[in-house]
Design an enzyme around this catalytic site. Structure first.
Site, PDB file in Angstrom:
ATOM      1  N   ILE A 121     -30.230  18.611  70.805  1.00 13.16           N
ATOM      2  CA  ILE A 121     -29.624  19.634  71.656  1.00 13.16           C
ATOM      3  C   ILE A 121     -28.178  19.839  71.225  1.00 13.16           C
ATOM      4  O   ILE A 121     -27.466  18.866  70.944  1.00 13.16           O
ATOM      5  CB  ILE A 121     -29.643  19.161  73.132  1.00 13.16           C
ATOM      6  N   CYS A 122     -27.734  21.117  71.208  1.00  8.07           N
ATOM      7  CA  CYS A 122     -26.305  21.403  71.018  1.00  8.07           C
ATOM      8  C   CYS A 122     -25.949  22.594  71.896  1.00  8.07           C
ATOM      9  O   CYS A 122     -26.661  22.896  72.850  1.00  8.07           O
ATOM     10  CB  CYS A 122     -25.975  21.651  69.537  1.00  8.07           C
ATOM     11  N   ARG A 123     -24.875  23.296  71.581  1.00  8.99           N
ATOM     12  CA  ARG A 123     -24.432  24.406  72.418  1.00  8.99           C
ATOM     13  C   ARG A 123     -25.370  25.596  72.304  1.00  8.99           C
ATOM     14  O   ARG A 123     -25.770  26.178  73.308  1.00  8.99           O
ATOM     15  CB  ARG A 123     -23.001  24.794  72.034  1.00  8.99           C
TER      16      ARG A 123
END
Length: 103
Positions: free
Chosen positions: A65-67
């Protein structure tokens, strides 16, 4: 190179709501994570992945997961080159996860 499987935030939320125990790694920076993380996710900033690769289980699915989904995709690509194969990228990242929250 194999393409990395993708999961949408709504698919992930539904799996979590169904009680699945998922291994998730958030690769955002400290200041981004301070604004909120998916409950149960482990935080390993993208830049620390090569030094902390031993913390990533090779025997189970790991969702990154990231932005917005870009950095986590790059992490998946890198780890795939290192021989890990149970990698999943969350499309749209936390921007889409939080947008789902507001609906």
């Amino acid at each position: 190179m194999s393409s990395i499987p993708q999961i949408t935030p709504s698919e992930l939320r539904s799996r979590l709501d169904n009680g699945e125990k998922l291994y998730m790694i958030d690769v955002r920076e400290d200041d981004e994570v301070a604004q909120g993380m998916i409950p149960g996710a482990k935080h390993i900033p993208m830049g620390e992945i090569p030094d902390r690769i031993q913390e990533i289980p090779a025997d189970q699915e790991v969702i990154f997961i990231c932005r917005s989904g870009g950095r986590s995709q790059r992490v998946c690509d890198y780890l795939s080159q290192q021989g890990l194969d149970k990698l999943v990228n969350m499309q749209g990242g936390m921007l889409e996860w939080n947008a789902d929250d507001n609906e």
